[in-house]
Write a protein that holds these residues in place. Structure first.
Motif, PDB file in Angstrom:
ATOM      1  N   PHE A   1      53.204 -41.238  14.052  1.00 51.99           N
ATOM      2  CA  PHE A   1      52.589 -40.179  14.852  1.00 51.99           C
ATOM      3  C   PHE A   1      51.112 -40.132  14.509  1.00 51.99           C
ATOM      4  N   THR A   2      50.339 -39.373  15.274  1.00 50.68           N
ATOM      5  CA  THR A   2      48.934 -39.143  14.942  1.00 50.68           C
ATOM      6  C   THR A   2      48.684 -37.648  14.844  1.00 50.68           C
ATOM      7  N   GLU A   3      47.811 -37.288  13.920  1.00 48.22           N
ATOM      8  CA  GLU A   3      47.370 -35.919  13.709  1.00 48.22           C
ATOM      9  C   GLU A   3      45.898 -35.971  13.324  1.00 48.22           C
ATOM     10  N   PRO A   4      45.180 -34.845  13.334  1.00 45.55           N
ATOM     11  CA  PRO A   4      43.794 -34.874  12.871  1.00 45.55           C
ATOM     12  C   PRO A   4      43.692 -35.441  11.457  1.00 45.55           C
ATOM     13  N   GLY A   5      42.866 -36.470  11.289  1.00 47.05           N
ATOM     14  CA  GLY A   5      42.731 -37.106   9.991  1.00 47.05           C
ATOM     15  C   GLY A   5      43.856 -38.064   9.672  1.00 47.05           C
ATOM     16  N   GLU A   6      44.769 -38.296  10.612  1.00 48.71           N
ATOM     17  CA  GLU A   6      45.931 -39.139  10.362  1.00 48.71           C
ATOM     18  C   GLU A   6      46.114 -40.158  11.487  1.00 48.71           C
ATOM     19  N   SER A   7      45.047 -40.736  11.951  1.00 48.11           N
ATOM     20  CA  SER A   7      45.116 -41.611  13.118  1.00 48.11           C
ATOM     21  C   SER A   7      45.760 -42.958  12.825  1.00 48.11           C
ATOM     22  N   GLU A   8      45.839 -43.349  11.553  1.00 45.24           N
ATOM     23  CA  GLU A   8      46.275 -44.715  11.242  1.00 45.24           C
ATOM     24  C   GLU A   8      47.783 -44.902  11.194  1.00 45.24           C
TER      25      GLU A   8
END
Length: 534
Positions: free
Chosen positions: A380-387
Motif C-alpha cells: 500500500f502507499t501512505e504519506p512517507g510510505e510510497s516505496e
C-alpha cells in the motif's frame, strides 16, 4: 534487479518529464498565498480517534496536543500544557494548561474540560487509534480546575509524555462545539486551536486550511494550506514540476528526477522510520483459534529463509537510493530502551543475504521444485510510505530466485490494516514503514496479544511485556526490553530492513526552509515552521 524494479517508474517519469520539460519549476514570486502539499494519501476523516498515527498528517495544522516535539532536539516541550509532572510510580500525571488559548470559530477558551472531552472520544466504541490500548489504561481524568488536569493510570505509564505529545495521537478538540453541534457539527467543521483552522475537505481529494492570525503562538508564512491527495507517484511529481503543488511526498526513486529540475529535498531531523516486512498468521498463544498450522512461516526455518533470500544492500540502493541504515530488530534503534549492540555483529550470519542457505532451509521445511512455497505479498502507499509497492516487487524477484511463487497485490492501507487487525492475513506478507516510538509502546502496539495489530504473539512476549509495564526502575526496564528484543531477534519474528529519515520534495522558489523532527504523528509535521522563500 535494479532495471527490473524501476522499469515501470522510468517509463512513467519519462512521460512526466516530457510533459513538463518546458515548464519552469515555479513562478518567481516572493509570496504564494496557498501552499499545496501533494500527499500519497491517508484515511480521510476528521475523527482523530478513528485512524492510525500516520493518518494524523491531516490533523497536524489545526488540532494541537498537550506537548510539543522540538523540531531540532526531538525532546518534549510545552504546548497546550505549560508544564507537567509524573508521580514516582508513574501512575499519576498532572498537567498545568496554558491560559488564553482560544478555539477556532468562537467556541471559547481551551480548558481542562476540553482535555477530559478529548479523552472521552478515545473511549468511544468505534475508536481504533494506534495508542488505543494505552488510553484504555487510564483510570480517570480529573479536572482539578480550568487549568489543571490529572490522569490517573491503572499501571505505571512511563510513556505518557510521548502519548500526549505531537508524536502521539491525543488531539484536543472543543467540548463547547460538541455540546452545541454534536458529532455532525464536528464532522462538518471541527474546531481546534492550531495555527491553521479547518476550512473543508473534498472526500478523497483534498483538505484546505486557513491561517489563524490570532493564534496564541505561531503565525505561518502562508495564508492558506491545502493537502491534495494524489495516489499516483508520477502525478505527484508532475504537479510539483508544473507548480500545481509546492511540496510533494515522492518515493526516493523519483527524487532524483525532481532534483534535476531544480527541486529541493527537505529531510527530517531524525532517522525515524523503519521498513519491515511482516508475516501474517503468527498467533502462537495456546488455544488461539486464529492460529493455522498450515501457514508456512509458522515454521521458524521458513522465516529465516525469507530473510536470507533478500539482498538488503541491493534493495537499499535500488529502492531507497542507498539512504537506509540497517534495522536489526524491528522498532529498536540504537537509542531505544533495550537496544542490544550484539544484534549488529550477529545479523549477517543469521539474516544476511545467502540464497543457497535459504534454499536449504526451504528444503528442510518440506518445500522444493516439486512443492514450491506459494503466498501473496500485499502493499500500500501512505504519506512517507510510497516505496511499499516497489519493495513488494523486489520481494517477488528475490523469492522467485529461490523457488518461491508469489502474487503481488496493491491495496488501500485501510484494507491491509483491517486484515491484520482481524487476524485475516495469514495468506500474506506485507512491507510497512512505521515511525519510531518508545520500546514499550512499540511492543504494546505490535506484539502484545491484546493490542489491535497482532504482528507476532506468544506467551513469552506477553509475560515480559507485563513485566515491562510494571517496572519503573530504568535499569530493570532496559533489561526486560532487551530480553523481548533478543527473543524477537532469535525467532525471526519478521523481516527487518532499514531505518531512514522522512523526506519530502519542495520547490525552493516557494519553500525556503522547513525544519521538522519526523517524530510527529504523520511524519511531515510542523507546517507552521515552513518559511517562504524571500
Amino acid at each position: 534487479m535494479r532495471l527490473r524494479l524501476t522499469v515501470v517508474l522510468i517509463t512513467a517519469v519519462a512521460l512526466v518529464l516530457g510533459l513538463v520539460s518546458t515548464t519552469t519549476p515555479a513562478a518567481a514570486q516572493a509570496k504564494v498565498e496557498k501552499l499545496v502539499f501533494a500527499s500519497a494519501g491517508f484515511e480521510d476523516t476528521n475523527r482523530f480517534w478513528m485512524v492510525a498515527r500516520p493518518d494524523h498528517l491531516q490533523f497536524d495544522p489545526f488540532l494541537e496536543t498537550l506537548l510539543e516535539v522540538d523540531p531540532k532536539t526531538g525532546t518534549y516541550t510545552p504546548r497546550l500544557a505549560e508544564k507537567w509532572e509524573a508521580s514516582p510510580d508513574f501512575r499519576r500525571w498532572t498537567f498545568w494548561l496554558r491560559k488564553g488559548v482560544q478555539f477556532h470559530f468562537g467556541y471559547g477558551p481551551f480548558t481542562g474540560k476540553d482535555v477530559a472531552h478529548s479523552y472521552a472520544l478515545t473511549q468511544r466504541p468505534e475508536a481504533k487509534m494506534t495508542l488505543g490500548p494505552f488510553w484504555r489504561g487510564v483510570e480517570e481524568v480529573k479536572v482539578v480546575n480550568d487549568y489543571q488536569v490529572v490522569f490517573y493510570m491503572k499501571k505505571p505509564a512511563t510513556t505518557m509524555d510521548y502519548a500526549v505529545s505531537r508524536a502521539g495521537d491525543f488531539r484536543i478538540v472543543s467540548k463547547a462545539q460538541w455540546d452545541k453541534e454534536g458529532l455532525e457539527g464536528f464532522d462538518k467543521r471541527p474546531a481546534g486551536t492550531g495555527s491553521y483552522r479547518y476550512v473543508g475537505r473534498q472526500q478523497g481529494i483534498s483538505i484546505t486550511f486557513e491561517r489563524q492570525d490570532n493564534h496564541w503562538r505561531d503565525k505561518p508564512a502562508f495564508k492558506q494550506l491545502e493537502f491534495r491527495i494524489v495516489r499516483e507517484e508520477p502525478t505527484r511529481l508532475a504537479m510539483l514540476l508544473s507548480s500545481e503543488a509546492h511540496i510533494a511526498d515522492l518515493p526516493r526513486e523519483l527524487q532524483k528526477d525532481a532534483l534535476k529540475k531544480g527541486m529541493k529535498i527537505f529531510t527530517s531531523t531524525f532517522p525515524v522510520d523503519w521498513m519491515t516486512v511482516y508475516l501474517g498468521g503468527q498467533y502462537y498463544l495456546p488455544g488461539d483459534p486464529a492460529f493455522k498450522p498450515d501457514v508456512p512461516w509458522t515454521n521458524k526455518k521458513i522465516r529465516q529463509a525469507l530473510n536470507m533470500a533478500i539482498n538488503r544492500k541491493e534493495l537499499n540502493a535500488s529502492v531507497f537510493a542507498g539512504k537506509g541504515t540497517p534495522t536489526y530488530v524491528t522498532g529498536w534503534s540504537d537509542k531505544s530502551e533495550g537496544f542490544n549492540s550484539e544484534w549488529a555483529s550477529r545479523f549477517d550470519k543469521m539474516y544476511g543475504f545467502n540464497p543457497a542457505r535459504a534454499k536449504e532451509l526451504l528444503k528442510e521445511a518440506g518445500y522444493g521444485p516439486g512443492k514450491p512455497l506459494k503466498f501473496k505479498v500485499v502493499a500500500f502507499t501512505e504519506p512517507g510510505e510510497s516505496e511499499g509497492p516497489q519493495v513488494a516487487e523486489a520481494l517477488g524477484i528475490y523469492y522467485r530466485e529461490i523457488g518461491i511463487e508469489t502474487e503481488i497485490e496493491v491495496l488501500d492501507w485501510a484494507k491491509v490494516r483491517e486484515m491484520f487487525r482481524k487476524k485475516a492475513i495469514g495468506c500474506c506478507i506485507w512491507p510497512n514503514i512505521i515511525s519510531w516510538r518508545p520500546s514499550e509502546e512499540w511492543i504494546r502496539t505490535s506484539y502484545w496479544s491484546k493490542s489491535p495489530n497482532h504482528h507476532y504473539e506468544n506467551e513469552f512476549v506477553d509475560k515480559h511485556y507485563e513485566m515491562l509495564t510494571n517496572a519503573v526502575n530504568p535499569q530493570e526496564r532496559d533489561k526486560v526490553a532487551r530480553t523481548i528484543g533478543d527473543h524477537l531477534f532469535e525467532e525471526f519474528a519478521d523481516i527487518p530492513l532499514f531505518w531512514f529519515a522522512n523526506e519530502v520534495m519542495a520547490n525552493p522558489k516557494v519553500v525556503g526552509e522547513w525544519v521538522y523532527p519526523g517524530l510527529g504523528a504523520g511524519r511531515s509535521t510542523h507546517f507552521h515552521l515552513i518559511k517562504a522563500t524571500k
